[in-house]
Design a protein around this motif. Structure first.
Motif, mmCIF file in Angstrom:
data_model
loop_
_atom_site.group_PDB
_atom_site.id
_atom_site.type_symbol
_atom_site.label_atom_id
_atom_site.label_comp_id
_atom_site.label_asym_id
_atom_site.label_seq_id
_atom_site.Cartn_x
_atom_site.Cartn_y
_atom_site.Cartn_z
ATOM 1 N N THR A 266 0.817 -1.224 0.000
ATOM 2 C CA THR A 266 0.000 0.000 0.000
ATOM 3 C C THR A 266 0.847 1.269 0.000
ATOM 4 O O THR A 266 0.306 2.375 0.048
ATOM 5 N N MET B 191 2.361 -3.216 18.714
ATOM 6 C CA MET B 191 1.858 -4.509 19.184
ATOM 7 C C MET B 191 2.971 -5.467 19.590
ATOM 8 O O MET B 191 2.720 -6.630 19.890
ATOM 9 N N GLU C 43 -0.751 1.975 18.421
ATOM 10 C CA GLU C 43 -0.023 1.305 19.500
ATOM 11 C C GLU C 43 0.865 0.214 18.919
ATOM 12 O O GLU C 43 0.422 -0.550 18.045
ATOM 13 N N LYS D 151 1.879 5.564 10.979
ATOM 14 C CA LYS D 151 1.642 5.137 9.602
ATOM 15 C C LYS D 151 1.376 6.411 8.822
ATOM 16 O O LYS D 151 0.563 7.241 9.248
ATOM 17 N N ASP E 106 -3.595 -4.792 10.403
ATOM 18 C CA ASP E 106 -3.917 -4.216 9.098
ATOM 19 C C ASP E 106 -5.435 -4.188 8.933
ATOM 20 O O ASP E 106 -6.041 -5.144 8.480
ATOM 21 N N ARG F 54 -8.632 2.815 8.506
ATOM 22 C CA ARG F 54 -7.836 2.018 9.449
ATOM 23 C C ARG F 54 -8.334 2.181 10.886
ATOM 24 O O ARG F 54 -8.402 1.207 11.633
#
Ligand SMILES: Nc1ncnc2c1ncn2[C@@H]1O[C@H](COP(=O)(O)OP(=O)(O)O)[C@@H](O)[C@H]1O
Ligand SMILES: [Mg+2]
Length: 266
Positions: A86, A172, A170, A102, A227, A120
């Motif tokens: 993407t 992960m 956040e 992002k 995602d 998102r």
């Protein structure tokens, strides 16, 4: 107006609300269209979020930070290369411990930042709701996401396109990509994961979460839904997950697909 006790409280409250909504309104930067502003406002990072000041500090630097991958790197971001699928840049910054951003840079053409980030954020909320509804917190985790308005200045050179938003998510705390693929192809991968993943993909329409790299394991043993851009998108091509599974689990996943529901309890 009769001056009652109720009015004494009510009138100042109304005035305060009016002033507050006026100031919220005037906060809209001139270069952002109202329709976009209204769409993103519910998801903007709150002023008291622990990362808000750091973000302001990073993006208010003397020179425009989101101009390109290079300027991001100069501003301290790590891993600023656009992703393969993407073209999203997923980067860390030492001042944003526990989080990732992002984003797209000004020089990335045809990328509509706010629309992608809105998807998102909404997608992650939809998955979180489903995880909550099933009480599957021992199996899954979902990053919280916030939209951050890039300060108007420093601006790109006059007439040049600009991006206006980035997404803070956040971290992960994922295991490596290789280790994740190895985990997915283990023959002892518990069926409870396959059962619950199937139900979440089906209920939430997570079209892109049929690939093991979009279902990474975290160091705490849970699967993270990182995602979440494609949600409420049916049909889901469940068969795409087959390529990542052991022989036994492949047969089991086919049974689930045919059955349209988990077959065995685990
Ligand atoms: N919340 C997160 N925590 C840790 N790593 C993440 C997180 N989100 C994304 N990543 C890493 O960045 C990669 C790309 O992110 P993703 O959202 O899948 O972008 P794309 O839509 O471009 O595939 C992921 O495969 C993962 O390695
Ligand atoms: Mg991905």
């Amino acid at each position: 107006m009769v001056l009652t006790m109720r009015n004494l409280i009510f009138v100042p409250l109304l005035t305060a609300t009016f002033i507050f909504s006026l100031s919220a309104e005037t906060q809209k930067p001139e270069h952002i269209p109202m329709s976009i502003w209204e769409a993103v406002t519910p998801y903007l990072i709150p002023e008291d979020h622990p990362m808000k000041n750091s973000l302001d500090e990073i993006f208010s630097a003397k020179r425009r930070v989101v101009h390109s991958s290079d300027t991001l790197k100069k501003a301290g971001f790590k891993n600023t290369r656009p992703g393969k699928w993407t073209s999203t840049i997923v980067a860390k910054h030492p001042k944003l411990t526990g989080y990732l951003v992002k984003m797209y840079t000004d020089d990335q053409k045809n990328k509509i930042d706010w629309a992608k980030f809105l998807d998102r954020v909404r997608g992650s909320k939809a998955v979180q709701e489903a995880v909550d509804a099933h009480d599957w917190h021992d199996l899954f985790k979902v990053p919280q996401k916030w939209i951050y308005l890039i300060p108007e200045n420093p601006a790109p050179p006059a007439g040049r396109p600009r991006k206006n938003f980035i997404l803070l998510v956040e971290d992960m705390d994922l295991i490596s990509k290789k280790a994740n693929l190895r985990k997915w192809e283990r023959s002892d991968l518990p069926k409870k994961f396959l059962n619950a993943v199937f139900i979440l993909l089906k209920e939430v329409g997570l079209r892109d979460s049929v690939y093991a790299f979009n279902l990474p394991f975290s160091t705490d043993g849970r699967i993270a839904f990182v995602d979440t851009e494609y949600y409420h998108m049916w049909p889901v091509h469940y068969r795409s997950l087959l390529q990542y599974l052991s022989q036994g689990n492949r047969e089991y996943w086919k049974q689930i697909i045919n059955n349209k529901y988990p077959v065995e309890r685990d």
